[in-house]
Design a protein around this motif. Structure first.
Motif, short mmCIF file in Angstrom:
data_model
loop_
_atom_site.label_atom_id
_atom_site.label_comp_id
_atom_site.label_asym_id
_atom_site.label_seq_id
_atom_site.Cartn_x
_atom_site.Cartn_y
_atom_site.Cartn_z
N VAL A 490 0.89 -1.16 0.00
CA VAL A 490 0.00 0.00 0.00
C VAL A 490 0.92 1.21 0.00
O VAL A 490 1.50 1.57 1.03
CB VAL A 490 -0.90 0.02 1.26
CG1 VAL A 490 -1.84 1.23 1.19
CG2 VAL A 490 -1.68 -1.26 1.38
N GLU A 491 1.13 1.76 -1.16
CA GLU A 491 2.06 2.90 -1.24
C GLU A 491 1.57 3.96 -2.21
O GLU A 491 2.20 5.01 -2.38
CB GLU A 491 3.48 2.43 -1.60
CG GLU A 491 3.58 1.53 -2.80
CD GLU A 491 4.99 0.95 -3.00
OE1 GLU A 491 5.95 1.42 -2.38
OE2 GLU A 491 5.10 0.01 -3.82
N VAL A 492 0.45 3.69 -2.88
CA VAL A 492 -0.17 4.71 -3.73
C VAL A 492 -1.50 5.06 -3.04
O VAL A 492 -2.27 4.16 -2.70
CB VAL A 492 -0.42 4.16 -5.16
CG1 VAL A 492 -0.99 5.25 -6.05
CG2 VAL A 492 0.86 3.59 -5.74
N ASN A 514 7.36 4.82 2.74
CA ASN A 514 8.31 5.71 2.04
C ASN A 514 7.65 6.32 0.81
O ASN A 514 7.67 7.54 0.62
CB ASN A 514 9.56 4.93 1.58
CG ASN A 514 10.19 4.15 2.71
OD1 ASN A 514 9.95 4.44 3.87
ND2 ASN A 514 10.98 3.16 2.37
N ASP A 515 7.08 5.46 -0.02
CA ASP A 515 6.42 5.99 -1.21
C ASP A 515 5.08 6.64 -0.86
O ASP A 515 4.73 7.66 -1.43
CB ASP A 515 6.23 4.89 -2.25
CG ASP A 515 7.48 4.70 -3.08
OD1 ASP A 515 7.98 5.72 -3.60
OD2 ASP A 515 7.98 3.58 -3.20
N LEU A 516 4.38 6.03 0.08
CA LEU A 516 3.07 6.59 0.43
C LEU A 516 3.23 8.05 0.87
O LEU A 516 2.46 8.93 0.48
CB LEU A 516 2.43 5.76 1.56
CG LEU A 516 1.01 6.18 1.94
CD1 LEU A 516 0.06 6.06 0.75
CD2 LEU A 516 0.48 5.34 3.10
N GLU A 524 8.75 14.51 -3.94
CA GLU A 524 9.60 13.40 -4.35
C GLU A 524 10.49 12.95 -3.19
O GLU A 524 11.08 13.78 -2.50
CB GLU A 524 10.47 13.94 -5.48
CG GLU A 524 11.12 12.92 -6.33
CD GLU A 524 12.06 13.62 -7.28
OE1 GLU A 524 11.60 14.43 -8.10
OE2 GLU A 524 13.27 13.35 -7.16
N ARG A 525 10.57 11.63 -2.97
CA ARG A 525 11.31 11.15 -1.79
C ARG A 525 12.80 11.44 -1.85
O ARG A 525 13.48 11.42 -0.83
CB ARG A 525 11.04 9.66 -1.55
CG ARG A 525 11.52 8.77 -2.67
CD ARG A 525 10.91 7.38 -2.55
NE ARG A 525 11.75 6.45 -1.82
CZ ARG A 525 11.46 5.16 -1.64
NH1 ARG A 525 10.34 4.67 -2.14
NH2 ARG A 525 12.27 4.37 -1.00
N THR A 526 13.32 11.70 -3.05
CA THR A 526 14.75 12.00 -3.16
C THR A 526 14.99 13.50 -3.37
O THR A 526 16.08 13.91 -3.74
CB THR A 526 15.37 11.25 -4.35
OG1 THR A 526 14.61 11.58 -5.52
CG2 THR A 526 15.34 9.75 -4.15
#
Ligand code: PEP
Ligand code: MG
Length: 595
Positions: A490-492, A514-516, A524-526
């Motif tokens: 579950v990340e979207v 992390n993506d969620l 953006e995570r980066t």
């Protein structure tokens, strides 16, 4: 080529790249911002200041130009994927009676000892009669040896070696002054640039060359415990310090990302950077509490007792948690929580076993095979070895795209790769690759109960398609997969709004915070400057909504699962399975036992 690492194209990856270019008999140039520089010259590439998101063109000339260019571009993608972000410590509150100098934490921990100032002792060996060129060569040989060690930090020495192999140093220096002024010129070029922290690498090289010429300088350190205060340190000096009774290091002018800082962290030395200068006085017992970010120059007796107790507590906690790592993890109210590990390959799976993992909650298969596409047999062997280690295994199918590339898959260049073809979307596009991965997992499972998880699913149709492909593969090869469960990350955020529909399809979930988090905040995570607190109330509230709206088994495998400050809240919400990096397992288990 695009710089995908959030750290940019900095010295260590540049050095690795240049070293690879050297293996080929071809002329390789890097073109960026209307400049063309040789791909053999580290300082020139550095001067392009290529940051995350920037691109450059690679020009290869020679007989096997195409082959070399393919190899180098794959190699570049790999170094970008390997260049992980440096973790910065989180500071906690601690109240001391005396005034504290507040600073930035390099490496955590607490130390109490007299303060000494950085002092170097010089000695000259007059018998030495080698040339400057020979001294440079000896330094390079020494750095090559150091760079061969298995330690991840060995890249620092490779990088230093590349700096010394650059054009300015490829000549016969007539005098020492000539050599020193070349070093100074290189240093001046870095001043007031974002590469300023590389200055200490040049100083280190100078020191080492002079050392070979008989002009030796060595940091003066006591045999008894001490806290060292220095303007900045050279990487080689940190190595020297690490072998002594050091209690802490304070830098008045360093940076968190310098090579010295990386080494301080990896040697577990309590260390901080401060913005002031400490006056030249004699301080007997000084406290460095790098966990809270405080330096107390004139502590009261009570402060000293408090710091010493804290130091002891940290040590005991670490060793106690480690000793308890195989004990059951049950809260006071009797809730059992499974602590699983996030792993990438057989080595990390073995490490998980060592740290007391109850199973593998996330096997990130995209890192399992590296450079080239593995054969079916190689895949089966790798999975079998990992599956043998635990009873509870969740294996995630390839999650490539976004910031993760795979050299042997050609992912179309997209403007917003995090919103494009990644995770399950890529597997459905590259069906052959997906089918082969599923086949190898099925063959390796050998009837064992395992979980297969699809990443980046946003709609039930994707899950259904992926599961159908899996079933077809099993049918074609006549493999019984009745023991295999199929689930999703579950990340979207769309999944959260459709949990009831997903519940009818999937066997289990694992929340990828992390993506969620990046998709909830549209950050953006980066991203180099935009940051989100991973424990934000928004994420916590999403986790609550998720668990309240599903009846299926659920786990968390994002970084948040290992943050001790929120463990109680997660367990109270009803999460009874957390998957974290192996080293966090003993302390997380202990934390749960106190709930
Ligand atoms: C996540 O997104 O939280 C996760 C665990 O997966 P990855 O970090 O591999 O994207
Ligand atoms: Mg993810």
């Amino acid at each position: 080529m695009t710089i995908t690492s959030s750290n940019g194209f900095h010295l260590r990856p540049i050095a690795k790249f240049v070293n690879e270019v050297k293996k080929f008999d071809a002329k390789v140039t890097i073109i960026a911002s209307n400049q063309e520089v040789s791909a053999l010259q580290v300082p020139k590439i550095l001067s392009l200041a290529l940051d995350s998101g920037d691109s450059f063109e690679l020009k290869v000339e020679g007989d096997r130009a195409k082959e070399v260019s393919n190899h180098l571009s794959n190699f570049f993608k790999e170094i970008m994927a390997d260049d992980t972000k440096t973790e910065i410590a989180k500071q906690e509150d601690e109240k001391y009676q005396s005034d504290a100098i507040v600073g930035h934490t390099i490496g955590g921990g607490v130390g109490v000892a007299p303060l000494i100032r950085y002092r170097v002792k010089m000695s000259i060996d007059t018998k030495n009669s080698i040339t400057i060129k020979e001294a440079i060569d000896l330094t390079k040989e020494e750095l090559l040896e150091l760079s061969k060690s298995k330690d991840k930090n060995s890249e620092i020495f490779l990088a230093q070696r590349e700096l010394l192999s650059g054009e300015p140093f490829n000549r016969d220096f007539k005098t020492l002054d000539e050599f020193k002024s070349t070093i100074k010129e290189e240093i001046d070029k870095l001043k007031d640039t974002k590469f300023e922290s590389r200055i200490s690498d040049y100083r280190d090289l100078e020191k080492s060359v002079l050392n070979h010429l008989g002009i030796k300088s060595r940091l003066e350190l006591p045999d008894t415990p001490y806290i060292l205060v220095a303007n900045d340190l050279l990487p080689s000096e940190v190595e020297q310090i690490a072998k002594t009774a050091v209690e802490g290091v304070i830098l008045e002018n360093g940076t968190l990302m310098s090579h010295a800082s990386i080494l301080l962290r990896s040697n577990n030395i309590p260390s901080m950077i401060i913005d002031t200068k400490i006056k030249h006085e004699i301080y007997s017992d000084v406290i460095i509490d790098a966990n809270s970010g405080d330096i107390i120059l004139n502590p009261t007796n009570k402060d000293i007792r408090r710091a010493k107790e804290k130091k002891k507590r940290i040590k005991i906690e670490q060793s106690k948690s480690y000793a308890n790592r195989f004990m059951p993890t049950i809260t006071h109210s009797g809730k059992q929580v499974k602590i699983l590990a996030n792993v990438t390959d057989i080595e990390s799976a073995k490490e998980a076993k060592e740290y007391g993992a109850d199973g593998i909650g996330l096997l990130r298969t995209e890192f399992l095979f590296g450079k080239r596409k593995p054969t079916l047999d190689e895949q089966i062997e790798a999975y079998s070895k990992i599956f043998e280690l635990f009873e509870d295994i969740t294996v995630r199918t390839l999650d490539v795209g976004g910031d993760k590339s795979l050299p042997y898959i050609d992912i179309p260049k997209e403007k917003n790769p995090f919103l494009g073809i990644r995770g399950i979307r890529l597997s459905l596009r590259e069906e052959e690759l997906f089918r082969e991965q599923l086949l190898s997992i099925f063959k390796a499972h050998n009837g064992k109960k395992i979980k297969v998880m699809f990443p980046m699913v946003s709609q039930t149709e994707e899950f259904k398609k992926a599961k159908k492909i899996a079933q077809n593969v099993a049918m074609e090869y006549n493999i019984d997969i009745s023991n295999i469960l199929f689930g999703i990350m579950v990340e979207v955020p769309s999944v959260i709004l459709a949990l009831r529909v997903f519940d009818k399809e999937v066997d289990f979930y694992s929340v990828g915070t992390n993506d969620l988090t990046q998709y909830l905040f549209a950050i953006e995570r980066t991203h180099p400057t935009l940051k989100v607190d991973i424990t934000s109330p928004v994420v916590m509230s999403a986790l609550k909504i998720i668990i309240d709206n599903t009846t299926k088994p659920i786990s968390i495998c994002g970084e948040l699962a290992g943050v001790l400050e929120v463990t109680k809240e997660l367990v109270d919400m009803g999460y009874s399975s957390l998957s974290v990096s192996s080293k966090l397992i003993p302390s997380l288990k202990d934390k749960i036992r106190l709930i």
